[in-house]
Scaffold this active site. Structure first.
Site, PDB file in Angstrom:
ATOM      1  N   ARG A 232      36.626  34.998  80.785  1.00 49.37           N
ATOM      2  CA  ARG A 232      36.214  34.016  79.878  1.00 49.37           C
ATOM      3  C   ARG A 232      37.569  34.143  79.047  1.00 49.37           C
ATOM      4  O   ARG A 232      38.446  34.264  78.763  1.00 49.37           O
ATOM      5  CB  ARG A 232      35.190  35.918  79.158  1.00 49.37           C
ATOM      6  CG  ARG A 232      34.135  35.830  79.538  1.00 49.37           C
ATOM      7  CD  ARG A 232      33.301  34.366  79.910  1.00 49.37           C
ATOM      8  NE  ARG A 232      32.230  35.280  80.405  1.00 49.37           N
ATOM      9  CZ  ARG A 232      31.308  33.837  80.856  1.00 49.37           C
ATOM     10  NH1 ARG A 232      31.634  33.096  80.366  1.00 49.37           N
ATOM     11  NH2 ARG A 232      30.313  34.395  82.134  1.00 49.37           N
ATOM     12  N   GLU A 261      35.125  25.443  74.998  1.00 47.85           N
ATOM     13  CA  GLU A 261      35.486  24.433  75.834  1.00 47.85           C
ATOM     14  C   GLU A 261      34.503  23.762  75.891  1.00 47.85           C
ATOM     15  O   GLU A 261      33.444  24.192  74.710  1.00 47.85           O
ATOM     16  CB  GLU A 261      34.874  25.479  77.354  1.00 47.85           C
ATOM     17  CG  GLU A 261      35.621  26.856  78.095  1.00 47.85           C
ATOM     18  CD  GLU A 261      35.309  27.186  79.102  1.00 47.85           C
ATOM     19  OE1 GLU A 261      34.102  26.863  79.842  1.00 47.85           O
ATOM     20  OE2 GLU A 261      35.954  28.121  79.632  1.00 47.85           O
ATOM     21  N   HIS A 279      36.446  25.548  84.183  1.00 48.93           N
ATOM     22  CA  HIS A 279      35.350  26.387  84.505  1.00 48.93           C
ATOM     23  C   HIS A 279      34.848  26.787  86.004  1.00 48.93           C
ATOM     24  O   HIS A 279      33.241  26.000  85.689  1.00 48.93           O
ATOM     25  CB  HIS A 279      34.676  26.543  83.257  1.00 48.93           C
ATOM     26  CG  HIS A 279      34.155  27.838  83.021  1.00 48.93           C
ATOM     27  ND1 HIS A 279      33.718  28.534  81.886  1.00 48.93           N
ATOM     28  CD2 HIS A 279      33.998  29.265  84.019  1.00 48.93           C
ATOM     29  CE1 HIS A 279      32.885  29.715  82.292  1.00 48.93           C
ATOM     30  NE2 HIS A 279      33.146  29.888  82.760  1.00 48.93           N
TER      31      HIS A 279
END
Length: 528
Positions: A232, A261, A279
Site C-alpha cells: 500500500r 494515486e 499499481h
C-alpha cells in the site's frame, strides 16, 4: 416482482456478469465520474467497484436501497466502511483474489531492482549498450526481510526461498514457532532493517503502518539494501526513500504503490536505481477474474439475505456447515423473545450448547441481535447494523458456549434482561434431516413447537376450558390453528399455550382471548 439492481461502476471481468446470473438487473456507469455516479447509485441494491470509484458517506446517503458494496479486490481505501456500517450496508471484498499476483509482482520488482532491469532496458531502447554500468547483485545467500508475514508476505517468502536466501520477518501477530515451520526467523523491525539485503513490505495500510519505513527507519538500513513496496502506498515514505537513494544510504527500490494515486511525477521516477510500476499488483487476467467472480457470489448471497464470509464489516467469520441451520433459528428466537418481552431490553445473552459449540458460533450473536432489533425498530436491520443499533441503545450482548447438552444434539438459548428487572428466555433447536426449527422453551415452560411464520403465546393460571375458549375465538375470527401445545408448571399453576397459526392474529382478537381466559400475558409474533 422486479429484480434487484446491481450497478457495475468500473470495468470488471466478463466472468463477473456470468457469476451474477440472470436474477439481477445489471446496470453500468463510470464510477470515477462523480456526476454520473450519484444519480446512478440512488436506487440500486448493490454496487461493484474496483479502486477508482469513491463510495463515501455522500454516495451511501444517496443510495437509499443500497444493501451491498462490493470491492473487486483487496483494499478498501475508496469505501467509507464506517458510513456503510452505520447505514446497515454490507461491505465485501475479495481478500484472496490477487494474493498470488501481488506476490509474484513483489518478487519481480525485487529481481528487477537487484539486476537493474529497468534502466538497462531503457538504455537499449535508446541505442546504448551498457553492460558494465548496470551490473547487479545475486539473491543467493542474501538476507531478505519480509515486513508483514500475512497471506501475501508468506507467498513471497515461499517463492524467494527457492533462490537460496535467508528469510527473516517482522510481524507482531505471527508466532515464531509457526514462522519457523515455514523456514522464516521472526525478528524485531530494527533487526530486520539493520541486517536485510532486501526488504519487501506486505502490510495493510493503517494508522500504525503509514510511514513505517520513513526517515528514521532508513537511517538503520545497509547502504546496499533494495526496498520493495507492492503493498500500500504511504507505508514507505517516498520522499524519504528518494533522499536516501540520492544520498547513497539505499541501493535501490521497486515500487508499485504510492501515497497518492494515480502518480506520474514522483522524484523516484528520475532514479535509475528505482523500478516503478503503476499499481499492477492485482493487474493480471487471473486476479481480475477471481476478484469479479468472488464479489459477484458475495452479492448473490447478501441479496438473498445470507451472511457473507468476506463481509469486512460483519463479525463472525466463515460459517461452518453445522452452524448454518442455526442462523435463521437464532434470528427467529431473537424476534420471539423481543416480541414477548414486556419491557425494553437491557442485555442479550446467547448461550450455545451441544455439538455446534465446538464450532465458531460468533455469528449466532449477530443473528440474535438482528432478530431482537427487527422487532424493535422500523428501520431495516441487518447483520451489519444490528451491533450499531444495540450500542446506540445501550444494549450489551454476550455469547457463551458449552459442549454439554443432555437433551439435544445442539441448543441455542437467548436470555433478555429487561430494564425493569424482569427477563425473557427462549430456547430452540434444529431437528431431523430436514433441519426443522423447533422452539423448546419459553420462560421455563418446556414446549416442542415448530417455529412458524405466525405464532402466539398465552400465559395464564391453569384451569379447565381455556383451550376451548381460545380455539372458539380464533375460529370466529377465521384464524386457523396449525398446532397447539399446553405446558404448565403444575396442575392449577402457571400455564402457557404456544400456538402456530396460518395467518396473523389481529390485536382485537388477541385482546379478546386474553380477556376471556384471564391471561397474564398474550402475545402474537409474526416472523414474515
Amino acid at each position: 416482482m422486479s429484480k434487484p439492481v446491481v450497478l457495475i461502476a468500473e470495468e470488471l471481468s466478463p466472468a463477473t456478469i456470468d457469476a451474477l446470473g440472470p436474477d439481477f438487473e445489471v446496470r453500468h456507469c463510470d464510477g470515477a465520474d462523480r456526476a454520473a455516479l450519484l444519480p446512478a447509485i440512488a436506487d440500486v441494491d448493490a454496487i461493484l467497484v474496483r479502486s477508482a470509484t469513491q463510495v463515501d458517506a455522500e454516495a451511501i446517503a444517496v443510495a437509499k436501497n443500497l444493501k451491498v458494496i462490493a470491492r473487486a479486490g483487496v483494499g478498501l481505501d475508496n469505501v467509507d466502511v464506517d458510513a456503510a456500517t452505520q447505514a446497515g450496508v454490507m461491505v465485501v471484498n475479495a481478500p484472496t483474489s490477487n494474493i498470488v499476483s501481488a506476490a509474484e509482482l513483489a518478487v519481480a520488482l525485487l529481481l528487477a531492482s537487484a539486476r537493474n532491469i529497468s534502466p538497462a532496458h531503457q538504455a537499449l531502447r535508446n541505442g546504448e549498450w551498457k553492460r558494465s554500468k548496470y551490473s547487479g547483485v545475486e539473491l543467493a545467500d542474501k538476507v531478505v526481510g519480509v515486513v508483514g508475514l500475512g497471506r501475501i508476505g508468506l507467498l513471497v517468502a515461499q517463492r524467494l526461498s527457492a533462490f537460496g536466501v535467508q528469510l527473516i520477518a517482522y510481524d507482531p501477530y505471527v508466532q515464531p514457532a509457526r514462522a519457523a515451520q515455514l523456514g522464516v526467523r521472526m525478528v524485531e523491525l530494527d533487526e530486520l532493517l539493520k541486517t536485510s539485503d532486501f526488504i519487501t513490505v506486505h502490510l495493510p495500510k493503517n494508522k500504525e503502518t503509514v510511514g513505517l519505513i520513513g526517515q528514521e527507519a532508513l537511517k538503520k538500513v545497509k547502504p546496499t539494501v533494495h526496498i520493495v513496496n507492492a503493498a500500500r502506498g504511504g507505508i514507505v515514505d517516498e520522499q524519504a526513500l528518494y533522499e536516501a537513494i540520492v544520498d547513497g544510504r539505499v541501493g535501490g527500490a521497486g515500487i508499485d504503490v504510492y501515497a497518492k494515486e494515480p502518480c506520474t511525477d514522483s522524484p523516484l521516477f528520475t532514479l535509475d536505481s528505482v523500478v516503478a510500476t503503476p499499481h499492477l499488483g492485482a493487474s493480471t487476467d487471473e486476479a481480475q477474474e477471481k476478484a469479479g467472480v468472488a464479489v459477484a457470489r458475495s452479492v448473490r448471497l447478501a441479496l438473498a439475505g445470507e451472511l457473507v464470509p468476506d463481509a469486512v464489516n460483519v463479525q463472525g467469520g466463515v460459517i461452518a456447515e453445522p452452524v448454518r441451520p442455526y442462523l435463521e433459528l437464532t434470528e427467529r428466537l431473537g424476534a420471539i423473545a423481543s416480541a414477548i418481552a414486556p419491557a425494553p431490553v437491557a442485555q442479550l445473552s446467547v448461550d450455545v450448547r451441544g455439538e455446534i459449540a465446538d464450532e465458531d458460533v460468533r455469528v449466532l450473536e449477530l443473528a440474535a441481535l438482528k432478530g431482537v432489533f427487527s422487532y424493535l425498530v422500523e428501520d431495516p436491520v441487518s447483520y451489519v447494523n444490528a451491533p450499531v443499533l444495540a450500542n446506540d441503545r445501550g444494549v450489551s450482548a454476550e455469547l457463551t458456549t458449552d459442549a454439554e447438552c443432555p437433551d439435544y444434539r445442539s441448543l441455542v438459548r437467548l436470555h433478555l434482561s429487561l430494564t425493569d428487572g424482569r427477563s425473557v428466555t427462549v430456547s430452540g433447536t434444529v431437528s431431523g434431516p430436514r433441519a426443522i426449527e423447533k422452539l423448546v422453551e419459553v420462560d421455563g415452560f418446556e414446549v416442542d413447537v415448530p417455529v412458524s411464520e405466525h405464532m402466539a403465546f398465552l400465559t395464564y393460571v391453569d384451569k379447565p376450558g381455556v383451550v376451548g375458549v381460545a380455539g372458539q375465538i380464533l375460529g370466529d375470527a377465521d384464524v386457523n390453528i396449525a398446532g397447539m401445545q399446553v405446558s404448565r408448571t403444575k396442575a392449577g399453576g402457571q400455564a402457557l399455550i404456544a400456538l402456530t397459526i396460518d395467518t396473523a392474529i389481529g390485536p382485537d382478537t388477541l385482546n379478546l382471548i386474553g380477556s376471556e381466559i384471564g391471561a397474564d400475558a398474550a402475545c402474537a409474533v409474526d416472523l414474515d
